[in-house]
Motif scaffolding. Sequence first.
Motif, PDB file in Angstrom:
ATOM      1  N   LEU A 226       0.832  -1.203   0.000  1.00 12.30           N
ATOM      2  CA  LEU A 226       0.000   0.000   0.000  1.00 12.30           C
ATOM      3  C   LEU A 226       0.864   1.250   0.000  1.00 12.30           C
ATOM      4  N   SER A 227       0.584   2.142  -0.951  1.00 10.35           N
ATOM      5  CA  SER A 227       1.280   3.431  -0.970  1.00 10.35           C
ATOM      6  C   SER A 227       0.364   4.560  -0.509  1.00 10.35           C
ATOM      7  N   GLU A 228      -0.934   4.308  -0.482  1.00 13.38           N
ATOM      8  CA  GLU A 228      -1.905   5.326  -0.055  1.00 13.38           C
ATOM      9  C   GLU A 228      -3.074   4.629   0.624  1.00 13.38           C
ATOM     10  N   VAL A 229      -3.576   5.252   1.688  1.00 14.56           N
ATOM     11  CA  VAL A 229      -4.736   4.708   2.391  1.00 14.56           C
ATOM     12  C   VAL A 229      -5.639   5.838   2.845  1.00 14.56           C
ATOM     13  N   ALA A 230      -6.926   5.518   3.049  1.00 11.75           N
ATOM     14  CA  ALA A 230      -7.873   6.397   3.722  1.00 11.75           C
ATOM     15  C   ALA A 230      -8.437   5.593   4.879  1.00 11.75           C
ATOM     16  N   VAL A 231      -8.161   6.020   6.107  1.00 11.89           N
ATOM     17  CA  VAL A 231      -8.458   5.227   7.289  1.00 11.89           C
ATOM     18  C   VAL A 231      -9.283   6.059   8.271  1.00 11.89           C
ATOM     19  N   ARG A 232     -10.192   5.391   8.970  1.00  7.94           N
ATOM     20  CA  ARG A 232     -10.948   6.074  10.014  1.00  7.94           C
ATOM     21  C   ARG A 232      -9.990   6.644  11.053  1.00  7.94           C
ATOM     22  N   VAL A 233     -10.302   7.845  11.514  1.00  6.31           N
ATOM     23  CA  VAL A 233      -9.392   8.549  12.416  1.00  6.31           C
ATOM     24  C   VAL A 233      -9.111   7.736  13.678  1.00  6.31           C
ATOM     25  N   ASP A 234     -10.151   7.177  14.287  1.00  2.00           N
ATOM     26  CA  ASP A 234      -9.935   6.447  15.529  1.00  2.00           C
ATOM     27  C   ASP A 234      -9.064   5.208  15.319  1.00  2.00           C
ATOM     28  N   GLU A 235      -9.238   4.552  14.177  1.00  2.00           N
ATOM     29  CA  GLU A 235      -8.431   3.369  13.889  1.00  2.00           C
ATOM     30  C   GLU A 235      -6.995   3.758  13.533  1.00  2.00           C
ATOM     31  N   LEU A 236      -6.858   4.869  12.777  1.00  2.00           N
ATOM     32  CA  LEU A 236      -5.522   5.322  12.410  1.00  2.00           C
ATOM     33  C   LEU A 236      -4.731   5.737  13.644  1.00  2.00           C
ATOM     34  N   ALA A 237      -5.413   6.350  14.607  1.00  2.00           N
ATOM     35  CA  ALA A 237      -4.739   6.765  15.842  1.00  2.00           C
ATOM     36  C   ALA A 237      -4.163   5.565  16.582  1.00  2.00           C
ATOM     37  N   ARG A 238      -4.832   4.420  16.480  1.00  2.00           N
ATOM     38  CA  ARG A 238      -4.363   3.213  17.179  1.00  2.00           C
ATOM     39  C   ARG A 238      -3.347   2.418  16.373  1.00  2.00           C
ATOM     40  N   TRP A 239      -3.191   2.773  15.116  1.00  2.00           N
ATOM     41  CA  TRP A 239      -2.328   1.991  14.232  1.00  2.00           C
ATOM     42  C   TRP A 239      -0.866   2.084  14.659  1.00  2.00           C
ATOM     43  N   GLY A 240      -0.468   3.234  15.151  1.00  2.00           N
ATOM     44  CA  GLY A 240       0.903   3.370  15.621  1.00  2.00           C
ATOM     45  C   GLY A 240       1.923   3.427  14.502  1.00  2.00           C
ATOM     46  N   LEU A 241       1.680   4.261  13.507  1.00  2.00           N
ATOM     47  CA  LEU A 241       2.653   4.412  12.419  1.00  2.00           C
ATOM     48  C   LEU A 241       3.905   5.119  12.937  1.00  2.00           C
ATOM     49  N   ARG A 242       4.999   4.985  12.161  1.00  2.00           N
ATOM     50  CA  ARG A 242       6.299   5.490  12.632  1.00  2.00           C
ATOM     51  C   ARG A 242       6.964   6.381  11.577  1.00  2.00           C
ATOM     52  N   PRO A 243       6.312   7.463  11.147  1.00  2.00           N
ATOM     53  CA  PRO A 243       6.974   8.340  10.173  1.00  2.00           C
ATOM     54  C   PRO A 243       8.093   9.132  10.838  1.00  2.00           C
ATOM     55  N   GLN A 244       9.104   9.435  10.043  1.00  2.00           N
ATOM     56  CA  GLN A 244      10.174  10.303  10.552  1.00  2.00           C
ATOM     57  C   GLN A 244       9.900  11.766  10.219  1.00  2.00           C
ATOM     58  N   SER A 245       8.934  12.009   9.337  1.00  2.00           N
ATOM     59  CA  SER A 245       8.490  13.376   9.032  1.00  2.00           C
ATOM     60  C   SER A 245       7.105  13.291   8.408  1.00  2.00           C
ATOM     61  N   ALA A 246       6.398  14.418   8.442  1.00  2.00           N
ATOM     62  CA  ALA A 246       5.052  14.453   7.873  1.00  2.00           C
ATOM     63  C   ALA A 246       4.806  15.816   7.242  1.00  2.00           C
ATOM     64  N   LEU A 247       4.175  15.801   6.065  1.00  2.00           N
ATOM     65  CA  LEU A 247       3.791  17.026   5.361  1.00  2.00           C
ATOM     66  C   LEU A 247       2.277  17.008   5.192  1.00  2.00           C
ATOM     67  N   ILE A 248       1.616  18.034   5.702  1.00  2.00           N
ATOM     68  CA  ILE A 248       0.165  18.160   5.576  1.00  2.00           C
ATOM     69  C   ILE A 248      -0.115  19.187   4.489  1.00  2.00           C
ATOM     70  N   VAL A 249      -0.922  18.791   3.498  1.00  2.00           N
ATOM     71  CA  VAL A 249      -1.156  19.610   2.309  1.00  2.00           C
ATOM     72  C   VAL A 249      -2.643  19.915   2.189  1.00  2.00           C
ATOM     73  N   GLU A 250      -2.970  21.167   1.834  1.00  2.38           N
ATOM     74  CA  GLU A 250      -4.358  21.617   1.759  1.00  2.38           C
ATOM     75  C   GLU A 250      -5.098  21.048   0.544  1.00  2.38           C
ATOM     76  N   ASN A 251      -4.541  21.181  -0.635  1.00  2.00           N
ATOM     77  CA  ASN A 251      -5.238  20.874  -1.881  1.00  2.00           C
ATOM     78  C   ASN A 251      -5.057  19.403  -2.275  1.00  2.00           C
ATOM     79  N   GLU A 252      -6.115  18.767  -2.748  1.00  2.00           N
ATOM     80  CA  GLU A 252      -6.057  17.331  -3.046  1.00  2.00           C
ATOM     81  C   GLU A 252      -5.071  17.007  -4.169  1.00  2.00           C
ATOM     82  N   ILE A 253      -5.130  17.751  -5.261  1.00  2.00           N
ATOM     83  CA  ILE A 253      -4.238  17.441  -6.386  1.00  2.00           C
ATOM     84  C   ILE A 253      -2.783  17.686  -5.990  1.00  2.00           C
TER      85      ILE A 253
END
Length: 383
Positions: A226-253
């Motif tokens: 999987l390179s992309e997912v859409a996950v429920r917030v409560d489930e994603l919070a429990r997933w425990g991912l381990r990114p070393q950085s994160a970029l939040i982007v406004e526009n979908e494209i």
Amino acid sequence: MAHPWTRPADIAAKVRRRWDDGSLLRAFGAGEEFGVLEVPVRGPRPGDIGDDLDAVRAWIAELDDGRRGDSRYGLVWGDIGGRHIGRNRIPTRAVLQTYDQAWALLGVRADVERFTAMLAEAESAGALHAWVLRHPVRALAVADVWPGLVAAYSWLDEHRGSGRHLREISAPGVDTKFAERHRAVLASMLEVGGSARAFVADLGLRSKAEFVRLRAGADVGLPASLSEVAVRVDELARWGLRPQSALIVENEITYLSVPVPERGMVLWGKGFEVDRIGRLPWLAGVPVAYWGDLDTHGFAILDRLRAWLPHAESVLMDRETLLGHRDRWGREASPARSQLTRLTSAERDLYEDLVTDRHGEQVRLEQERIDWKWALARMGQLR
């Protein structure tokens, strides 16, 4: 020139204030005795009688006729005049002593009958009955849909804390769209928050599932396929991912186009829905960058994100980027003007420039209008 003397319409206007603020209906509905209302009458001075006696007589007749045999108001009379023009009796005060007089003067008898019927229909629900008395004018404004509101109120009040979806409402003559359309009134009746989210949460109903969409690099914790997912917030919070950085982007494209940081992720912020991302616990200790539109709302969203992730940094939301793209500026329809307390000094200065139209009227630079090479060069600085 018309004389500035009190007319029947002026008396009605004085009394109408007591109608508009709800105090007359509130007292009537509570069974209180009518508090006598006296309205001072501004009339002619002694000199006016000698100068324009016909106008004075016409004015007196108009006020007297306006009483409709004391069904609207009574008049208190007084004497004016003196040796030169004689003593003359004129109205000095208008007096209302009953609710019936007030209703007749204001022409609101039909509204009072509707209000009385609404109170009777709410009698079995004490809290709802009390709401009608507290907000009589607001109640009258929804008189046409009152039976539906009573039914919706009863169902929602009975199902507090049930964990059911609003879609499951089964009150007679009520559906989900009715409840959503009249949410503000129902929220006031039920004494819960008026926003869509607060309304459901405060009633203990189940919210529609919230999703976060993200693209991730290697070794973050997603399955390798999987390179992309859409996950429920409560489930994603429990997933425990381990990114070393994160970029939040406004526009979908833009979210779909921007390179994913190595061992990091890109998340679609979707405007003020950025709260969903801010609540993810595994982002608390991770370098986070936010890229939004370069306008007042973009800075408001950044400020909101920092309520959850104070360490979040902005990217491509600087003066150099704004002024370097003058030919791509647009117009922000409804600029924000709130005091934003979580911006850096440079961000705050640029936000103030936008609020005060320093560079032009309601300037905005949408994220997708920024030159892509310019954007990529600065994206590279994040890695």
